[in-house]
Write an enzyme that holds these catalytic residues in place. Sequence first.
Site, PDB file in Angstrom:
ATOM      1  N   ASP A  83      -6.538 -28.153  20.855  1.00 29.28           N
ATOM      2  CA  ASP A  83      -7.202 -27.506  19.731  1.00 29.28           C
ATOM      3  C   ASP A  83      -6.414 -27.666  18.437  1.00 29.28           C
ATOM      4  O   ASP A  83      -6.996 -27.757  17.354  1.00 29.28           O
ATOM      5  CB  ASP A  83      -7.416 -26.030  20.036  1.00 29.28           C
ATOM      6  CG  ASP A  83      -8.526 -25.809  21.059  1.00 29.28           C
ATOM      7  OD1 ASP A  83      -9.221 -26.779  21.399  1.00 29.28           O
ATOM      8  OD2 ASP A  83      -8.682 -24.663  21.530  1.00 29.28           O
ATOM      9  N   LYS A  88      -6.124 -30.130  12.895  1.00 28.16           N
ATOM     10  CA  LYS A  88      -5.577 -31.121  11.968  1.00 28.16           C
ATOM     11  C   LYS A  88      -6.651 -32.125  11.569  1.00 28.16           C
ATOM     12  O   LYS A  88      -6.763 -32.509  10.400  1.00 28.16           O
ATOM     13  CB  LYS A  88      -4.389 -31.850  12.616  1.00 28.16           C
ATOM     14  CG  LYS A  88      -3.728 -32.863  11.691  1.00 28.16           C
ATOM     15  CD  LYS A  88      -2.581 -33.581  12.379  1.00 28.16           C
ATOM     16  CE  LYS A  88      -3.093 -34.678  13.292  1.00 28.16           C
ATOM     17  NZ  LYS A  88      -1.999 -35.550  13.798  1.00 28.16           N
ATOM     18  N   ASP A 192       3.590  -6.206  10.701  1.00 28.04           N
ATOM     19  CA  ASP A 192       4.278  -7.493  10.617  1.00 28.04           C
ATOM     20  C   ASP A 192       3.383  -8.561  10.001  1.00 28.04           C
ATOM     21  O   ASP A 192       3.849  -9.651   9.665  1.00 28.04           O
ATOM     22  CB  ASP A 192       4.720  -7.953  12.015  1.00 28.04           C
ATOM     23  CG  ASP A 192       5.895  -7.149  12.553  1.00 28.04           C
ATOM     24  OD1 ASP A 192       6.411  -6.285  11.811  1.00 28.04           O
ATOM     25  OD2 ASP A 192       6.297  -7.385  13.710  1.00 28.04           O
ATOM     26  N   THR A 203     -10.421 -16.729  19.535  1.00 24.51           N
ATOM     27  CA  THR A 203      -9.701 -16.849  20.810  1.00 24.51           C
ATOM     28  C   THR A 203      -8.287 -17.388  20.613  1.00 24.51           C
ATOM     29  O   THR A 203      -7.624 -17.737  21.593  1.00 24.51           O
ATOM     30  CB  THR A 203     -10.476 -17.768  21.775  1.00 24.51           C
ATOM     31  OG1 THR A 203     -10.792 -18.990  21.111  1.00 24.51           O
ATOM     32  CG2 THR A 203     -11.750 -17.107  22.255  1.00 24.51           C
ATOM     33  N   ALA A 204      -7.826 -17.451  19.364  1.00 21.67           N
ATOM     34  CA  ALA A 204      -6.485 -17.960  19.077  1.00 21.67           C
ATOM     35  C   ALA A 204      -5.550 -16.800  18.717  1.00 21.67           C
ATOM     36  O   ALA A 204      -5.416 -15.847  19.483  1.00 21.67           O
ATOM     37  CB  ALA A 204      -6.568 -19.012  17.961  1.00 21.67           C
ATOM     38  N   TYR A 205      -4.924 -16.857  17.545  1.00 24.78           N
ATOM     39  CA  TYR A 205      -3.945 -15.844  17.144  1.00 24.78           C
ATOM     40  C   TYR A 205      -4.575 -14.455  17.099  1.00 24.78           C
ATOM     41  O   TYR A 205      -3.946 -13.450  17.429  1.00 24.78           O
ATOM     42  CB  TYR A 205      -3.372 -16.236  15.781  1.00 24.78           C
ATOM     43  CG  TYR A 205      -2.093 -15.548  15.384  1.00 24.78           C
ATOM     44  CD1 TYR A 205      -1.237 -14.989  16.339  1.00 24.78           C
ATOM     45  CD2 TYR A 205      -1.719 -15.477  14.054  1.00 24.78           C
ATOM     46  CE1 TYR A 205      -0.052 -14.373  15.970  1.00 24.78           C
ATOM     47  CE2 TYR A 205      -0.536 -14.861  13.666  1.00 24.78           C
ATOM     48  CZ  TYR A 205       0.290 -14.307  14.626  1.00 24.78           C
ATOM     49  OH  TYR A 205       1.457 -13.698  14.250  1.00 24.78           O
ATOM     50  N   LEU A 207      -6.869 -13.182  19.055  1.00 22.15           N
ATOM     51  CA  LEU A 207      -6.950 -12.609  20.402  1.00 22.15           C
ATOM     52  C   LEU A 207      -5.584 -12.153  20.893  1.00 22.15           C
ATOM     53  O   LEU A 207      -5.463 -11.097  21.525  1.00 22.15           O
ATOM     54  CB  LEU A 207      -7.546 -13.641  21.372  1.00 22.15           C
ATOM     55  CG  LEU A 207      -7.777 -13.176  22.811  1.00 22.15           C
ATOM     56  CD1 LEU A 207      -8.777 -12.035  22.863  1.00 22.15           C
ATOM     57  CD2 LEU A 207      -8.251 -14.338  23.673  1.00 22.15           C
ATOM     58  N   ALA A 227       1.139  -6.287  14.952  1.00 20.05           N
ATOM     59  CA  ALA A 227       2.111  -5.211  15.202  1.00 20.05           C
ATOM     60  C   ALA A 227       2.053  -4.126  14.129  1.00 20.05           C
ATOM     61  O   ALA A 227       3.036  -3.863  13.424  1.00 20.05           O
ATOM     62  CB  ALA A 227       3.527  -5.789  15.300  1.00 20.05           C
TER      63      ALA A 227
END
Length: 306
Positions: A83, A88, A192, A203-205, A207, A227
């Site tokens: 992915d 890119k 943070d 479904t990346a960062y 999730l 956080a």
Amino acid sequence: MDQKLRFAVFGNEYQTKKSASMALLLSCLHRRGAEVFVERTFYDFLKREENGERRVESELWEGVRVFDKLDFPADYAISMGGDGTLLKTASHVGNSGIPIIGVNTGRLGFLADFLPADIDEAFDEIYNGTCIVEEHAVIGIEEVERGERREERRKGYPYALNDIAVLKRDNASMITIHARINGNDLVTYQADGLVVSTPTGSTAYNLSNGGPIMAPLTGILCLTPVAPHSLNIRPIVINDDSVIDLTVESRTHNYLVAVDGRSASLDDRIQLVIRKAPHTVRIVKRASQHYFATLREKMMWGLDAR
């Protein structure tokens, strides 16, 4: 099958097992009389790998042309990797509208779901016109000096197919992010960081920070804190035609902004404006490949036999 198509190929030059899949792809395209163009860094990488099963036979390179920039009319762009490679590729494709075919030689593959073993069958479907082209929303970022009129400041590609993340520096304490939606105060995050995600990137960062999974093409965005220093702060889903204004405060007077993983440090005098881009990224899917089936497989739902 007598249709002559142009394919621009991008790849991940850090995966050493890529050549076997590239050989399958080149063979497949040559049999169909396609014009093949390979991005230069990927081409150089493949030409360096000349031992054992990583070797791409020299005859397969006949007629293949090399390019540095996708500034010519291609019918399709092909992403060879996971992915991250497809993200890119999307930045190279930009607003050209060229559909992207993701051949998954990586690990997870939510976006890149054409398997190397199925290349022949998949390209039969592409040539027969039975594949589906999905229009995925993209978000853009503007950097504004506080007190000045808005103007785009970011150098390079300011658009994200997955997400835009505002993050503290590695050794810094938490940052304060004042968020406004369409000119209305939303909340002040002490955390943070904050992730603004499209459905494609849910479904990346997003999730991994506890944000919701959003089905593709649903016309929404999600703001997910990283956080947070309060149990009351939760992710929120908004319409994707909303304008998001973010003002950041940091003890170190700087912070990071990552656009689909491409990060840069900014001074905290810079205000961020995030909104949907005027173009989409077009991703080719096989008609037999359904999102929820992919989701069950990648998330391993149902494997617990209790």
